[in-house]
Design a protein around this motif. Structure first.
Motif, PDB file in Angstrom:
ATOM      1  N   ASP A 165       0.814  -1.222   0.000  1.00 18.07           N
ATOM      2  CA  ASP A 165       0.000   0.000   0.000  1.00 18.07           C
ATOM      3  C   ASP A 165       0.841   1.264   0.000  1.00 18.07           C
ATOM      4  O   ASP A 165       0.542   2.234   0.698  1.00 18.07           O
ATOM      5  CB  ASP A 165      -0.961   0.007   1.193  1.00 18.07           C
ATOM      6  N   GLY A 166       1.895   1.263  -0.797  1.00 12.46           N
ATOM      7  CA  GLY A 166       2.745   2.440  -0.928  1.00 12.46           C
ATOM      8  C   GLY A 166       3.794   2.591   0.151  1.00 12.46           C
ATOM      9  O   GLY A 166       4.598   3.530   0.095  1.00 12.46           O
ATOM     10  N   LEU A 215       0.480   3.443   9.831  1.00 16.94           N
ATOM     11  CA  LEU A 215       1.124   2.373  10.591  1.00 16.94           C
ATOM     12  C   LEU A 215       0.126   1.269  10.921  1.00 16.94           C
ATOM     13  O   LEU A 215       0.458   0.075  10.829  1.00 16.94           O
ATOM     14  CB  LEU A 215       1.747   2.932  11.863  1.00 16.94           C
ATOM     15  N   LYS A 216      -1.096   1.629  11.298  1.00 20.89           N
ATOM     16  CA  LYS A 216      -2.114   0.617  11.593  1.00 20.89           C
ATOM     17  C   LYS A 216      -2.383  -0.258  10.371  1.00 20.89           C
ATOM     18  O   LYS A 216      -2.467  -1.490  10.468  1.00 20.89           O
ATOM     19  CB  LYS A 216      -3.418   1.266  12.051  1.00 20.89           C
ATOM     20  N   THR A 217      -2.532   0.378   9.208  1.00 23.13           N
ATOM     21  CA  THR A 217      -2.779  -0.378   7.985  1.00 23.13           C
ATOM     22  C   THR A 217      -1.622  -1.324   7.691  1.00 23.13           C
ATOM     23  O   THR A 217      -1.832  -2.484   7.306  1.00 23.13           O
ATOM     24  CB  THR A 217      -2.992   0.575   6.801  1.00 23.13           C
ATOM     25  N   PHE A 218      -0.408  -0.849   7.884  1.00 23.60           N
ATOM     26  CA  PHE A 218       0.771  -1.695   7.665  1.00 23.60           C
ATOM     27  C   PHE A 218       0.746  -2.901   8.599  1.00 23.60           C
ATOM     28  O   PHE A 218       0.988  -4.040   8.172  1.00 23.60           O
ATOM     29  CB  PHE A 218       2.044  -0.880   7.879  1.00 23.60           C
ATOM     30  N   ILE A 219       0.465  -2.668   9.866  1.00 28.58           N
ATOM     31  CA  ILE A 219       0.428  -3.770  10.832  1.00 28.58           C
ATOM     32  C   ILE A 219      -0.661  -4.770  10.456  1.00 28.58           C
ATOM     33  O   ILE A 219      -0.452  -5.988  10.471  1.00 28.58           O
ATOM     34  CB  ILE A 219       0.208  -3.230  12.258  1.00 28.58           C
ATOM     35  N   ASP A 220      -1.841  -4.259  10.112  1.00 29.76           N
ATOM     36  CA  ASP A 220      -2.954  -5.127   9.727  1.00 29.76           C
ATOM     37  C   ASP A 220      -2.603  -6.008   8.536  1.00 29.76           C
ATOM     38  O   ASP A 220      -2.814  -7.227   8.553  1.00 29.76           O
ATOM     39  CB  ASP A 220      -4.184  -4.286   9.374  1.00 29.76           C
ATOM     40  N   LYS A 221      -2.066  -5.385   7.492  1.00 21.85           N
ATOM     41  CA  LYS A 221      -1.915  -6.085   6.217  1.00 21.85           C
ATOM     42  C   LYS A 221      -0.637  -6.900   6.103  1.00 21.85           C
ATOM     43  O   LYS A 221      -0.617  -7.946   5.437  1.00 21.85           O
ATOM     44  CB  LYS A 221      -2.013  -5.089   5.067  1.00 21.85           C
ATOM     45  N   VAL A 222       0.430  -6.434   6.704  1.00 21.97           N
ATOM     46  CA  VAL A 222       1.718  -7.106   6.544  1.00 21.97           C
ATOM     47  C   VAL A 222       2.004  -8.060   7.699  1.00 21.97           C
ATOM     48  O   VAL A 222       2.526  -9.167   7.488  1.00 21.97           O
ATOM     49  CB  VAL A 222       2.854  -6.077   6.403  1.00 21.97           C
ATOM     50  N   MET A 275      -3.458  -2.589  18.717  1.00 21.18           N
ATOM     51  CA  MET A 275      -2.402  -2.935  17.770  1.00 21.18           C
ATOM     52  C   MET A 275      -1.017  -2.952  18.407  1.00 21.18           C
ATOM     53  O   MET A 275      -0.047  -3.355  17.772  1.00 21.18           O
ATOM     54  CB  MET A 275      -2.377  -1.933  16.604  1.00 21.18           C
ATOM     55  N   VAL A 276      -0.888  -2.486  19.655  1.00 26.78           N
ATOM     56  CA  VAL A 276       0.423  -2.225  20.246  1.00 26.78           C
ATOM     57  C   VAL A 276       0.595  -2.999  21.549  1.00 26.78           C
ATOM     58  O   VAL A 276      -0.249  -2.910  22.448  1.00 26.78           O
ATOM     59  CB  VAL A 276       0.607  -0.714  20.499  1.00 26.78           C
ATOM     60  N   THR A 277       1.687  -3.751  21.660  1.00 27.57           N
ATOM     61  CA  THR A 277       1.994  -4.480  22.892  1.00 27.57           C
ATOM     62  C   THR A 277       3.099  -3.814  23.702  1.00 27.57           C
ATOM     63  O   THR A 277       3.394  -4.236  24.817  1.00 27.57           O
ATOM     64  CB  THR A 277       2.404  -5.925  22.574  1.00 27.57           C
ATOM     65  N   GLY A 278       3.704  -2.787  23.124  1.00 25.28           N
ATOM     66  CA  GLY A 278       4.729  -2.027  23.823  1.00 25.28           C
ATOM     67  C   GLY A 278       5.174  -0.888  22.930  1.00 25.28           C
ATOM     68  O   GLY A 278       5.071  -0.981  21.708  1.00 25.28           O
ATOM     69  N   VAL A 279       5.648   0.206  23.536  1.00 29.18           N
ATOM     70  CA  VAL A 279       6.072   1.349  22.727  1.00 29.18           C
ATOM     71  C   VAL A 279       7.361   1.933  23.303  1.00 29.18           C
ATOM     72  O   VAL A 279       7.454   2.224  24.499  1.00 29.18           O
ATOM     73  CB  VAL A 279       4.969   2.424  22.635  1.00 29.18           C
TER      74      VAL A 279
END
Length: 280
Positions: A9-10, A86-93, A120-124
């Motif tokens: 997705d770009g 970033l959310k889209t990247f995590i979802d799709k990849v 979407m996040v388990t740690g930051v």
């Protein structure tokens, strides 16, 4: 230095990891996404991915308008735009929650993602992040951002390289890498991202306290913009956070002080591994 890329997705990304490394033989290694700062690219994490890819799935991405990633269509960007990417990247990849590690604007993106998409996040890990940036500092950055948009052909690397490395010869190679990325990057992508970053004062305290997963705030002792007191203040707000101040480091801590950064991240990743999500 140039890593191989895939594109989703770009968004261009480099992957390095052990897909089977885990204490639980029925699950894959925990994924970690590394996000660079304004004007940089995925390779700015070149001292982190080799250190952690044996035990984790490591993804380093080019943010929109940087490296080999496409520009976002909207000319005026917001932090929530980057978090949505970033959310889209995590979802799709990746397809599962991740630990997010960000530097500078990447750190702000990581924090915003944890606020907006907590599932979407388990740690930051926020490296060299800003918080309650004072008016004088904000005005200086905003003036620079407007100048960049007005003249995309101007010289862009001299000021940040001086600020990040202060002419220290022991970091000459890293300074040259950053100079190359800044000079050869997408100027419009850089200017738009810089404009967005220039108008940030930081994530609000009300939003920060909603981040329940483990968090670490790391910055350099000598960083004049992402000051140590900013990281210390944010760590006090979050319920499950701590701060790490790297002695004699400036803004590019993950490059110039990789051993200290990697040691802090290793401890933090272990904390994330053992975190009970029912406490979130």
């Amino acid at each position: 230095m140039k890593w191989s890329r895939k594109i989703s997705d770009g968004i261009a990304y480099h992957y390095k990891g052990n897909d089977t490394a885990s204490d639980n033989i029925n699950s894959k290694a925990i994924p970690i996404v590394f996000i660079h700062g304004v004007g940089l690219r995925a390779e700015s994490w070149y001292r982190q991915l080799p250190a952690f890819s044996e035990n984790y799935q490591c993804y380093s991405i080019d943010m929109p308008g940087h490296g080999e990633s496409a520009l976002l269509p909207n000319p005026t960007l917001s932090l929530t735009d980057f978090a949505a990417v970033l959310k889209t990247f995590i979802d799709k990849v990746i397809g599962q929650p991740v630990i997010v590690v960000g530097h500078s604007l990447g750190a702000m993106t990581a924090l915003q993602t944890a606020v907006t998409y907590p599932e979407m996040v388990t740690g930051v890990a926020a490296l060299n992040a800003i918080y309650e940036r004072p008016d004088c500092a904000a005005q200086n950055v905003q003036a620079r951002a407007e100048s960049l948009l007005d003249n995309l052909d101007q010289e862009v690397s001299k000021q940040p390289i001086a600020r990040w490395f202060d002419g220290d010869e022991q970091y000459q190679d890293d300074a040259e890498l950053c100079r190359t990325w800044l000079d050869n990057g997408n100027r419009l992508g850089y200017a738009r991202a810089y404009q967005m970053f220039a108008h940030l004062r930081g994530i609000s305290a009300d939003d920060l306290q909603n981040i329940r997963v483990p968090a670490v705030f790391l910055t350099g002792e000598m960083d004049i913009n992402s000051k140590p007191e900013m990281s210390l203040a944010m760590a006090e707000i979050l319920p499950n956070a701590h701060a790490v101040i790297v002695p004699k480091a400036r803004h590019m801590t993950q490059m110039t002080h990789a051993s200290s950064v990697n040691a802090a991240l290793a401890t933090f990743f272990t904390q994330c591994d053992s975190y009970d999500t029912s406490d979130a």
